[in-house]
Design a protein around this motif. Structure first.
Motif, PDB file in Angstrom:
ATOM      1  N   UNK A 249     -28.347 -12.946 -31.370  1.00  0.00           N
ATOM      2  CA  UNK A 249     -27.182 -13.776 -31.666  1.00  0.00           C
ATOM      3  C   UNK A 249     -25.916 -12.953 -31.469  1.00  0.00           C
ATOM      4  N   UNK A 250     -25.024 -13.461 -30.623  1.00  0.00           N
ATOM      5  CA  UNK A 250     -23.735 -12.830 -30.374  1.00  0.00           C
ATOM      6  C   UNK A 250     -22.631 -13.715 -30.956  1.00  0.00           C
ATOM      7  N   UNK A 251     -21.454 -13.104 -31.153  1.00  0.00           N
ATOM      8  CA  UNK A 251     -20.327 -13.820 -31.741  1.00  0.00           C
ATOM      9  C   UNK A 251     -19.106 -13.631 -30.834  1.00  0.00           C
ATOM     10  N   UNK A 252     -18.392 -14.724 -30.572  1.00  0.00           N
ATOM     11  CA  UNK A 252     -17.259 -14.646 -29.657  1.00  0.00           C
ATOM     12  C   UNK A 252     -16.016 -15.290 -30.262  1.00  0.00           C
ATOM     13  N   UNK A 368     -11.861 -14.921 -23.585  1.00  0.00           N
ATOM     14  CA  UNK A 368     -13.033 -14.797 -24.445  1.00  0.00           C
ATOM     15  C   UNK A 368     -13.387 -13.328 -24.665  1.00  0.00           C
ATOM     16  N   UNK A 369     -13.707 -12.991 -25.900  1.00  0.00           N
ATOM     17  CA  UNK A 369     -14.133 -11.640 -26.248  1.00  0.00           C
ATOM     18  C   UNK A 369     -15.360 -11.713 -27.139  1.00  0.00           C
ATOM     19  N   UNK A 374     -23.593  -6.313 -35.977  1.00  0.00           N
ATOM     20  CA  UNK A 374     -25.020  -5.986 -36.119  1.00  0.00           C
ATOM     21  C   UNK A 374     -25.645  -5.488 -34.811  1.00  0.00           C
ATOM     22  N   UNK A 375     -24.924  -4.635 -34.095  1.00  0.00           N
ATOM     23  CA  UNK A 375     -25.454  -4.058 -32.862  1.00  0.00           C
ATOM     24  C   UNK A 375     -25.314  -4.945 -31.642  1.00  0.00           C
ATOM     25  N   UNK A 376     -24.874  -6.176 -31.832  1.00  0.00           N
ATOM     26  CA  UNK A 376     -24.652  -7.084 -30.700  1.00  0.00           C
ATOM     27  C   UNK A 376     -23.190  -6.994 -30.291  1.00  0.00           C
ATOM     28  N   UNK A 377     -22.950  -6.393 -29.124  1.00  0.00           N
ATOM     29  CA  UNK A 377     -21.589  -6.232 -28.634  1.00  0.00           C
ATOM     30  C   UNK A 377     -21.570  -6.458 -27.132  1.00  0.00           C
ATOM     31  N   UNK A 378     -20.446  -6.187 -26.505  1.00  0.00           N
ATOM     32  CA  UNK A 378     -20.349  -6.458 -25.065  1.00  0.00           C
ATOM     33  C   UNK A 378     -21.315  -5.595 -24.267  1.00  0.00           C
ATOM     34  N   UNK A 379     -21.514  -4.348 -24.683  1.00  0.00           N
ATOM     35  CA  UNK A 379     -22.443  -3.482 -23.949  1.00  0.00           C
ATOM     36  C   UNK A 379     -23.879  -4.003 -24.022  1.00  0.00           C
TER      37      UNK A 379
END
Length: 391
Positions: A249-252, A368-369, A374-379
């Protein structure tokens, strides 16, 4: 018609029927019947695809689908653009496939943003036919299993040297219910401000499919996460993980970047241009609350709003209504207010907005960014794209 659409949306997103008007209550039986018919047709269509009666097409390049389970405001088009730009950074020339729904405002916005770059935008309801036209014109190359992406992923500067016009990936904008096309990666977008509504199928509720469809996804993205309380984000995560526990799960968020003026789109204006100003936010988008709250955070003196249904085309009668509201604001505060619209509203019909003269009209541009969490980022998001192209 706008009043009717607004009533249907309120029924879909509010659970307390005691607060409904007579119009709302009169619509519910019709909407319930229509929702049951929609559910039956949906089940039949899915069964025909599962049984092989309806065939699925496969493109010769990796396909990334960006879709959602509810109507509007989920950030599908910004995410499709975000992914396409990241692929382009590493020398992959992507093709965004979009329907061009309701006048094609989102397709026009994509083309304006991506003009002159390696990302191509194909518009048409038949995604396969549209893709094939682009393959015939530009050619294609499948990088899966090669060392190409490994090299460019480690060194983004190489992308500009080794990239070509040949299409290396396809990104489906609003592709989750487009079952006729096979995909390698399924991304489901969730509007953090209004995730599931009353959990009913269209048109009684906002769901295009039952929530169990989340099982098909490889990635879930909660959009507008910066505007949502932490507890609500936890509740959304709990619903998602009850359906598919292992789903990343990612957040934007949509971060305002600058304004441009309606009559001079080449000039970028600093966000501070509206500080201490009176503004009227006018929008016909899926999540107007997110737009208005973003404007409030920038810091105008006062923010008023006019909301229309998603993809609505402004008419002269609407312009007259806006002008009347603007005159009321001018009388109240003693100086001319500024009209703020989204890029999608601008691209739908920039000419109609010129009728608001002499009031200034600014267009808010946002990017959008991915919000690290929790370890979920762009990388880590790019790592998932990398894995897709290394299959």
């Amino acid at each position: 018609m706008e009043k009717l659409k607004q009533a249907v949306k309120e029924i879909a997103y509010y659970r307390h029927q005691a607060k409904f008007s007579k119009l709302h209550l009169s619509l519910i039986p019709f909407l319930s019947l229509s929702s049951s018919l929609y559910g039956a047709l949906l089940y039949t269509r899915q069964s025909l695809y599962r049984s092989g009666f309806f065939s699925k097409n496969r493109l010769p390049v990796p396909v990334i689908s960006v879709g959602n389970l509810t109507w509007g405001g989920n950030g599908k088009t910004p995410m499709a653009e975000f992914i396409a730009k990241r692929l382009a950074d590493y020398g992959i020339s992507p093709l965004i496939l979009t329907r061009g729904y309701a006048g094609g405002d989102e397709a026009k916005m994509l083309k304006r943003h991506l003009l002159g770059g390696p990302v191509k935008v194909g518009v048409g309801a038949n995604r396969v036919a549209t893709a094939n036209l682009f393959f015939e014109k530009y050619g294609y190359v499948d990088y899966r299993g090669s060392k190409f992406f490994e090299r460019t992923y480690l060194d983004p500067k190489m992308g500009s040297h080794v990239g070509s016009q040949k299409i290396g990936a396809a990104v489906l904008d609003d592709g989750m219910q487009h079952w006729s096309l096979c995909r390698d990666l399924e991304i489901v977008m969730i509007n953090g401000l209004m995730p599931w509504g009353n959990c009913k199928l269209l048109p009684l509720g906002p769901l295009r499919e039952p929530l169990i469809a989340i099982k098909r996804a490889n990635i879930a993205v909660v959009h507008h996460a910066d505007l949502v309380l932490e507890q609500k984000l936890k509740d959304i995560k709990l619903v998602v993980q009850e359906i598919k526990e292992s789903l990343p799960i990612f957040y934007t968020r949509m971060t305002p970047s600058y304004f441009f003026e309606l009559r001079n789109i080449s000039t970028k204006m600093h966000l501070g241009a509206v500080l201490d100003a009176v503004v009227l936010c006018v929008s016909a988008i899926g999540s107007p609350d997110a737009f208005v709250r973003a404007m409030e955070k920038i810091g105008p003196l006062f923010v008023d709003r006019f909301d229309f249904s998603d993809h609505y085309s402004f008419q002269l009668k609407d312009i007259h209504m806006m002008r009347e509201r603007l005159r009321q604001l001018e009388d109240k505060f003693g100086y001319k207010p500024i009209v703020i619209v989204t890029e999608k509203d601008y691209d739908r019909d920039p000419e109609i907005l010129k009728h608001l003269h002499p009031f200034k009209v600014l267009v808010l541009c946002s990017e959008m960014q991915i919000i690290p969490c929790n370890g979920c980022n762009e990388d880590s998001f790019k790592s998932l794209l990398k894995e897709l192209l290394e299959v």
